[in-house]
Design a protein around this motif. Sequence first.
Motif, PDB file in Angstrom:
ATOM      1  N   ASN A 131       0.915  -1.306   0.012  1.00 37.49           N
ATOM      2  CA  ASN A 131       0.056  -0.056  -0.013  1.00 37.49           C
ATOM      3  C   ASN A 131       0.925   1.272  -0.045  1.00 37.49           C
ATOM      4  N   TYR A 132       0.477   2.190  -0.888  1.00 40.51           N
ATOM      5  CA  TYR A 132       1.389   3.441  -1.069  1.00 40.51           C
ATOM      6  C   TYR A 132       0.787   4.304  -0.053  1.00 40.51           C
ATOM      7  N   CYS A 133       1.881   5.137   0.775  1.00 37.42           N
ATOM      8  CA  CYS A 133       1.439   6.253   1.392  1.00 37.42           C
ATOM      9  C   CYS A 133       2.549   7.398   1.005  1.00 37.42           C
ATOM     10  N   ARG A 134       1.907   8.288   0.408  1.00 40.90           N
ATOM     11  CA  ARG A 134       3.098   9.327   0.162  1.00 40.90           C
ATOM     12  C   ARG A 134       3.200  10.561   1.152  1.00 40.90           C
ATOM     13  N   CYS A 135       2.325  10.507   2.078  1.00 35.79           N
ATOM     14  CA  CYS A 135       2.333  11.559   3.016  1.00 35.79           C
ATOM     15  C   CYS A 135       3.171  11.165   4.110  1.00 35.79           C
ATOM     16  N   THR A 136       2.980  10.341   4.845  1.00 34.49           N
ATOM     17  CA  THR A 136       3.392   9.838   6.399  1.00 34.49           C
ATOM     18  C   THR A 136       4.867   9.558   6.585  1.00 34.49           C
ATOM     19  N   GLY A 137       5.420   8.746   5.640  1.00 37.18           N
ATOM     20  CA  GLY A 137       6.706   8.148   5.776  1.00 37.18           C
ATOM     21  C   GLY A 137       6.586   6.932   6.133  1.00 37.18           C
ATOM     22  N   TYR A 138       5.315   6.401   6.430  1.00 35.29           N
ATOM     23  CA  TYR A 138       4.947   5.170   7.148  1.00 35.29           C
ATOM     24  C   TYR A 138       5.207   4.718   8.593  1.00 35.29           C
ATOM     25  N   HIS A 139       6.211   5.680   9.296  1.00 38.30           N
ATOM     26  CA  HIS A 139       6.494   5.528  10.694  1.00 38.30           C
ATOM     27  C   HIS A 139       5.433   5.470  11.523  1.00 38.30           C
ATOM     28  N   SER A 140       4.590   6.390  11.318  1.00 38.45           N
ATOM     29  CA  SER A 140       3.354   6.688  12.371  1.00 38.45           C
ATOM     30  C   SER A 140       2.375   5.545  12.225  1.00 38.45           C
ATOM     31  N   ILE A 141       2.138   5.022  10.909  1.00 40.55           N
ATOM     32  CA  ILE A 141       1.312   3.685  10.330  1.00 40.55           C
ATOM     33  C   ILE A 141       1.811   2.600  11.262  1.00 40.55           C
ATOM     34  N   VAL A 142       3.137   2.445  11.067  1.00 40.82           N
ATOM     35  CA  VAL A 142       3.710   1.280  11.688  1.00 40.82           C
ATOM     36  C   VAL A 142       3.469   1.112  13.113  1.00 40.82           C
ATOM     37  N   ASP A 143       3.827   2.528  13.710  1.00 48.29           N
ATOM     38  CA  ASP A 143       3.525   2.534  15.042  1.00 48.29           C
ATOM     39  C   ASP A 143       2.026   2.366  15.657  1.00 48.29           C
ATOM     40  N   ALA A 144       1.028   2.903  15.000  1.00 53.96           N
ATOM     41  CA  ALA A 144      -0.293   2.736  15.045  1.00 53.96           C
ATOM     42  C   ALA A 144      -0.713   1.256  15.110  1.00 53.96           C
ATOM     43  N   ILE A 145      -0.014   0.170  14.040  1.00 52.33           N
ATOM     44  CA  ILE A 145      -0.675  -1.009  13.876  1.00 52.33           C
ATOM     45  C   ILE A 145       0.115  -1.830  15.138  1.00 52.33           C
ATOM     46  N   VAL A 146       1.335  -1.429  15.363  1.00 53.60           N
ATOM     47  CA  VAL A 146       2.091  -2.316  16.568  1.00 53.60           C
ATOM     48  C   VAL A 146       1.372  -1.994  17.943  1.00 53.60           C
ATOM     49  N   ASP A 147       1.141  -0.647  18.061  1.00 57.42           N
ATOM     50  CA  ASP A 147       0.133  -0.233  19.046  1.00 57.42           C
ATOM     51  C   ASP A 147      -1.212  -1.280  19.263  1.00 57.42           C
ATOM     52  N   VAL A 148      -1.672  -1.629  18.155  1.00 57.06           N
ATOM     53  CA  VAL A 148      -2.898  -2.250  18.295  1.00 57.06           C
ATOM     54  C   VAL A 148      -2.485  -3.950  18.400  1.00 57.06           C
TER      55      VAL A 148
END
Lengths: 169, 798
Positions: free
Chosen positions: A135-152
Motif C-alpha cells: 500500500n502506497y502512502c506518499r504523506c506519512t513516511g509510514y513510521h506513524s502507520i507502523v506505530d499505530a498498527i504495532v500499538d494495536v
Amino acid sequence: MSLKKKITMTVNGLTVNAEIEPRRHLVDFLREDLHLKGPHLGCEQGACGACTVKVDGQIIRGCLYLAVQADGCEVETIEGLTKNGTLADLQESFMRRNAMQCGFCSSGMLLAAAELVEQRPHASREEVREWISGNYCRCTGYHSIVDAIVDVLEARAKGEKIKPVVAHA
Amino acid sequence: MNKPADLKGLVLDPVTNDQRYIGNSEPRHKARRLLEGQGTYVDDIQLPRMGHVVYWRSPVAHMKIGKIHTEQASKMPGVLAVVDGVKMAEICKPWVATLGHLAGMKSAPQHSLAIERACWQGEPVVAVVAETRAQAEDALQLIDVEWEELPAVVSMEEALSPDTPVIHPDLGDNLCFTRSLDVGQVDDVFASADVVCEATFGFGRHTGVTLEPRCQIADYNPGDRRLTVYHSQQAPHMMQDLYCRQFGLSESDVHVICKDVGGSFGIKVHAYPDDFATVGLSMMLERPVRFVADRLESFTSDIHAREHRIKGRIAANNQGDILAFEIDDLTAIGPYSMFPRTSAIEGNQVVNLVGGPYKHQNYRAKLNVVFQNKTPTCQYRGVGHPIACAVTEGLVDLAAQKLKMDPLEFRKRNVIPDDAYPCSGISGIKLEVLSHEQCLRTIEKMMDYPALRKEQAELRKKGIYRGIGFATLIELTNPSPAFYGVGGARIASQDGASARLDPSGVVSILIGVGEQGQGTEGIYAQIAADAVGISIKDVRIITGDTDVTPYGGGTWASRGAGVGGEAVLLACQALQENILKLAGAILTRPPEELVVRRGHILDKATGEQLLPFSEIGRIGYFRTDTLPAGFSADLMVTRHYTQKEYPFIFTNGVQASYVEVDPDTGFVKLLKHWAVEDCGRVLNPMLVDEQVRGAIVQGIGGVLFEECLYDDSGLLRNGSMADYLVPMANEMPDIEVAHVETPTQSSKLGAKGAGEAGTAGAPGAVQNAINDALAPLNASVFDQPITCEKILKALGRV
C-alpha cells in the motif's frame, strides 16, 4: 459495449442487484453506481492499494477485480467495516498516531492492517512494515502507520483497548 | 520512536492568556472521517448532467499537428463534444509564464490545447467529452490526428548547442534563464587554498506521485453566468484569478472550491493546460465537466522537478575552515515555463542556497535553465533545497575527508554560530535567527555518535560496510511578497482569517489556507481555541472556498502555519476583545475587569464565572435591544497577516542517515534516520514529526529510487506506478525526530514552516552515508538516484 450482465451481491450487509457491463471494475461499480466514497482509485493497475476492499472475507484490489466476479459474493468496504466496528481499534490508533495525512490511502491501509492484525497477531515491527508494503502512502513516511498498527497488536496481545482520543467534528 | 506522550510539550512562553492546545500533540481536527471513508475528494462529487473529459495527448516528444479527424469519435455513444486547440483558443487566451524580477527570463506563449505543434509527450491536444468516462475513453480511440514527428531536444547538455533545434524559434535559442553570482575573491581563494575538492552532481527528474491524481470539476452555469470549479488544488484564490484572466471573467463570476485534497506536495499548486481546457469545455457545453487524470496522464503531465547537473568545488584551509564554494548548475525545464510560478525558481533557489549554513565569504555560482522536449518541470516539495543541500553537503564531506577531520566536527566548526544572527548569507539571503550549533549538538547526542562510529569501525573489520552521513540545511519558509508578488505574479503572500462567534458559543474560523493532509486545519483549531479561550471541540474550521474565506495565498513555501496561523491568531485575539466588550455591556462592567477562560466570562479579580459564551451569542445576535444605544456586538472579525520583515523566514535543521552498502550487489539498506528540526514555535509536535518524516521519505525517494526515465527520443519509459519506484514501508527506516525551538520575531506566534525541510536534507544525508560506507573501497557516487548499478560501477564491478 452494450452487453450487460445481471449481478447480485451483498455490499456492507445490503443486497444489491444491478445490470452492468462485464468490463466494469468492482471499485468503479462501488464508487459510481453505489456512491461509496471509501475505496479510492490511485493507479488502476493494482500497484497502490487505495482501492482495497474485502470480497468474501479477503482483501482484494478493487481495480483489478471485475464487478461481475463478485456476483453472489459478500463485499465489504471501509464504510461497512466502520459501521460494524471491525476497524474501531485500528481507527482509534491511527487517530492517536496521526497515521494518516491526506487520507487517500487510509481505507486501503486500514483494510490491509486489519488483515494483518487478524492473521499475524504476533507480527514484529519489521513484519508490519513488510505486510503494508503493498500500500502506497506518499504523506506519512509510514513510521506513524507502523506505530499505530504495532500499538494495536500490543494492546490486543495484552487484552487491552486502545484508549480513545477525543475526535472533533 | 517518539510516542505522543513522550513528546515535549510547550517550552516557550505562551502567546495567549490561557494556552492549552498550542504546543501539544492534539489529534487532528476533522481527521477521523478520513479514516472512515467519509472524505470528499473531487472524484466523490456527483453533479447532475456531468460530462467526463479525456484528452488525446501527444504520443511523441515533439510533433507538428496536421489535420485532426474527429467525425468518428463525435458519433460514438454518449459523446457530447470533441474540441481541438483552435476552437478552445476562441475562449481561452494563451499565457506566458515569466517573472519580472528574474531578469531576462523568457518563455513562449502556451495554449490550453496545443495548436500547430505539441512539445512534449503528454501535452493535451484534443478533448473528448462524453456522458461517462468509459464512453469518452471509447471515443478517444477513434480520434485521428495527422502528425509529423519533429526533432526533439532531449539532452540538456546539448540544448544550447548550435546544432540543436530551437524549440520555439521566436525565442532565438533554448535558454530560458541564466544567472551569475560572484561574491568575494573566489579565484584567489581557490588558487591559494590548502584543500580544494570537486565533484559533479547529477539529479534525476522526479515527480510528486500524489496518490489522488490531479482532478477537477468545472461547472459553468449559464443562468447566472457563473463558473464553479471543484478542484484538488493548493491555492484556490490563485486559480480563481487565473480563470478570470484567461477567460475574461471577473472574480465575482468565478468560485473555486477545494474540499479534501489527496496529496499535493507542490504538484497541485500550478495551473495546468488541462485545468483551463476543462473549464473551457464546461463553458462551451454549459454543463459540468469532470477531469480526473489517470496514472499514465499523471506521469506525463504532472510537473516534474529536479533535473540538474552541477559541477561544484569547495576550498578550505588546513585549520578546517571552509573558504569558498563554487557551482555551475545546468537544469532543464521542458518546453515551457510553468504557469504562473515559473520554472526558473528551482535553479534560482539552488544559487541562493548552496553553502547556506556556513560562514565562508567567497562564493560563485552560474545557472543555465534550458528548454527541452520533456514534461514541464516546476516547484515540487523542497524546491531547489534538496539539490543545494546535497551539493553543499557532498562537498563539505569531501573536504572533511581530505582534511581527515570528523565530518560532524567539521560542520560544527563552520556553521554560522547561533549568536551571529541576524545576518546575511554569502549569496545575499537574509537570515533572521537559526540554531545550527544547537541542532548539531542535539543530533550527536540523539544518535549516540561515538558509539555508532565504533560500531561502524568494528563491522568494517568483518567486511560489513556501513556509513554515516550528515546534512545540515536551511529552508526558506513564510515568504514575503518578494517571492512572486514583486515579479508580477498575482499570488498572494498575505492571508486573511475571519473568526466568528456563533450563537451557540461555537467559534467558526474561515481562512484561505486549506488542508492537504498536513494538519493545517488541526493547528488552526488549536490556535483559535487558545486565542479565543474556548474548548477545541467548539471550534469549526472552514477553508477552500473562494466565495467564503478571506483572500489568501493557500499552501506553498511552508507558509500555512507561519502566515495562515498568524492570521488566525490575530483574528481570534481580536474576537476575544470584542467578546469582552460585549460581556462588559451585558454586565454593565468595564471590560478590563473581565477575562475569558474556557468558553466563559470570568471576573478577573475573583475568578467567578459570570457568563458562558452561549449567553454572549444569544444576546449578541438575538437580544441586541437589551444593549446600550449605539453598541455594536461585532462578533465576527477579520485580520490579515503578511510577513514583510524578511524576504523569507529561514528554518534550519540537521539530518543523519545510517546505511549499509553491500559491495557485491550495490544494495543499500537504510538502517536508521535522525532529524533535528527548528521550525520556530512547534504548534503540534506530533504533526511536525509526521511532516518531517513524510518529507524525509520523499527525499529518500529522490536519492535512492525515483526517476522519470526517458529514451533518446524523449519518450517516458516508466510512466506507471509499477515502473516508477517510490519508497514503500518495507524499505524505509525508523525516523527519529527532535525539535529545537527558535521562534521568529516576525510574528506573535513565532512559527516557521515545517513541511519541506525533511525533503531538503534527506538526499544529502543518505548520499553522504553511502559515500562514507564506500570510502574504504575508494569509491563515491554523486549521481542521484543512487542505484545499485551506479554503486557497482563506482566500485568497478560492472
